[in-house]
Design a protein around this motif. Structure first.
Motif, PDB file in Angstrom:
ATOM      1  N   PHE A 194      -0.382  78.406-101.471  1.00 17.60           N
ATOM      2  CA  PHE A 194       0.727  79.347-101.600  1.00 17.60           C
ATOM      3  C   PHE A 194       1.711  78.949-102.687  1.00 17.60           C
ATOM      4  CE2 PHE A 194       0.471  80.786 -96.853  1.00 17.60           C
ATOM      5  CZ  PHE A 194      -0.793  81.290 -97.114  1.00 17.60           C
ATOM      6  N   GLY A 220       2.875  77.990-109.163  1.00 15.41           N
ATOM      7  CA  GLY A 220       1.993  78.833-108.385  1.00 15.41           C
ATOM      8  C   GLY A 220       0.959  78.045-107.608  1.00 15.41           C
ATOM      9  N   SER A 221      -0.088  78.741-107.210  1.00 16.18           N
ATOM     10  CA  SER A 221      -1.133  78.145-106.385  1.00 16.18           C
ATOM     11  C   SER A 221      -1.838  77.015-107.118  1.00 16.18           C
ATOM     12  CB  SER A 221      -2.142  79.223-105.979  1.00 16.18           C
ATOM     13  OG  SER A 221      -3.207  78.656-105.247  1.00 16.18           O
ATOM     14  N   TRP A 264       5.034  85.064 -98.966  1.00 10.71           N
ATOM     15  CA  TRP A 264       4.295  84.500 -97.839  1.00 10.71           C
ATOM     16  C   TRP A 264       5.128  84.375 -96.563  1.00 10.71           C
ATOM     17  CZ3 TRP A 264      -0.591  84.971 -98.162  1.00 10.71           C
ATOM     18  CH2 TRP A 264      -1.238  84.883 -99.395  1.00 10.71           C
ATOM     19  N   HIS A 292       5.869  84.511-105.099  1.00 13.45           N
ATOM     20  CA  HIS A 292       5.022  83.995-104.024  1.00 13.45           C
ATOM     21  C   HIS A 292       5.843  83.252-102.964  1.00 13.45           C
ATOM     22  CE1 HIS A 292       5.376  80.771-107.067  1.00 13.45           C
ATOM     23  NE2 HIS A 292       5.378  79.944-106.024  1.00 13.45           N
TER      24      HIS A 292
END
Length: 327
Positions: A108, A101-102, A299, A295
């Motif tokens: 992103f 993840g981030s 995006w 994710h």
């Protein structure tokens, strides 16, 4: 004999129009002198605006146009200089960070191959905007020329072009892309652009044909023809400026559709292919991992949706400004 009233400079005598007179105060008297600019509403500052100046006047006050134009301007700047907001390399991947993840410096997260989703999303705008703009220019030029000439001259050429456009309208776009692009191994954007132009010009051609047929029946065109204007002068000076507005509206709306079509073809594996960077490629690669790494799909899909929506909103605003019936 009635007593004569003394003269007062503050008073004025005006005729009533029925043989009598009316006594008015100086503050109530209305002068009959004409203003230097002529009748009301025709002064130098109130000259009639042309279609384009009137449309621009409306667009500047339309919040939909302003918002969509700002988004498109941002996308164009990012597509030309992506390094302004993304310093990484979109082709650099680290499998040790796959589906993470981030993180600091990577807002992103990472996709299934360990590539930075933010960097690839930013660089993907270059491909999508390039395909959309170049394909729209090709479609608009080819369709306008063929449709305009067919509508102006008519006859057998017009009939043949109408039948050809009917054939192209019968071809499913996605199926045609699967058939035509599957035999091309190039990794550049040109095969995709050529395919969109090949199947997209009939729509613009039909719009341009109808607009030219309507414009050439106007009195100013007939007057220019009677004065001996050549066909090229009639087309370029009198008909084209008054028939181009519908083409601009349709082309602007279609630009967003072409961006979506490129992403669809890349998702299906027949458009752009790796190592090219495209939103369609990233969506296709992230689809199998949507449950573990949503994710990576969110995006690029969001960027695609915002881009397409911005161009469609811009086209709607331009249509409202150029169509007098909608005012």
């Amino acid at each position: 004999m009635p007593e004569q009233q003394p003269y007062e400079p503050e008073r004025a005598i005006a005729g009533t129009g029925m043989g009598g007179q009316m006594d008015l105060g100086a503050s109530e008297a209305v002068t009959l002198e004409k203003t230097p600019g002529g009748p009301e509403g025709t002064g130098p500052k109130d000259r009639p605006r042309s279609l384009w100046s009137d449309a621009w006047h409306d667009l500047r006050r339309n919040p939909v146009f302003i918002i969509s134009a700002l988004v498109i301007l941002f996308l164009i700047v990012v597509s030309i200089w992506p390094s302004l907001i993304a310093s990484g390399n979109p082709l650099k991947c680290d499998l040790a960070k796959a589906q993470e993840g981030s993180q600091p410096g990577h807002p992103f997260g990472f996709n299934g191959q360990g590539c930075d989703v933010y960097t690839r999303t930013v660089y993907g705008a270059r491909t999508s905007v390039a395909v959309g703009v170049l394909a729209t220019l090709g479609v608009a030029v080819l369709g306008s020329v063929l449709g305009g000439l067919a509508g102006f001259f008519g006859g057998a050429g017009d009939a043949v072009l109408s039948r050809i456009t009917d054939v192209f309208f019968a071809i499913p776009v996605v199926l045609g892309g699967l058939v035509l692009l599957s035999v091309i191994t190039s990794n550049t954007v040109w095969p995709v652009i050529g395919f969109i132009v090949l199947l997209g010009w009939p729509q613009i051609s039909r719009i341009a044909r109808g607009s030219v047929i309507t414009a050439k029946q106007n009195d100013y065109v007939q007057a220019a023809r009677a004065l001996g204007a050549s066909n090229s002068r009639l087309l370029l000076r009198h008909i084209a400026p008054n028939a181009i507005a519908p083409v601009i509206v349709v082309a602007t709306i279609a630009l967003g559709t072409y961006i979506s079509l490129e992403a669809t073809l890349s998702f299906l594996g027949v458009g752009l292919k790796p190592p090219s960077v495209s939103w369609g490629i990233d969506i296709s690669a992230a689809a199998p991992y949507v449950r573990n790494a949503p994710h990576a799909l969110l995006w690029p899909s969001g960027a695609l949706a915002v881009t397409v929506l911005a161009f469609i909103m811009l086209g709607d605003a331009v249509r409202d400004a150029l169509d007098p019936k909608l005012r």
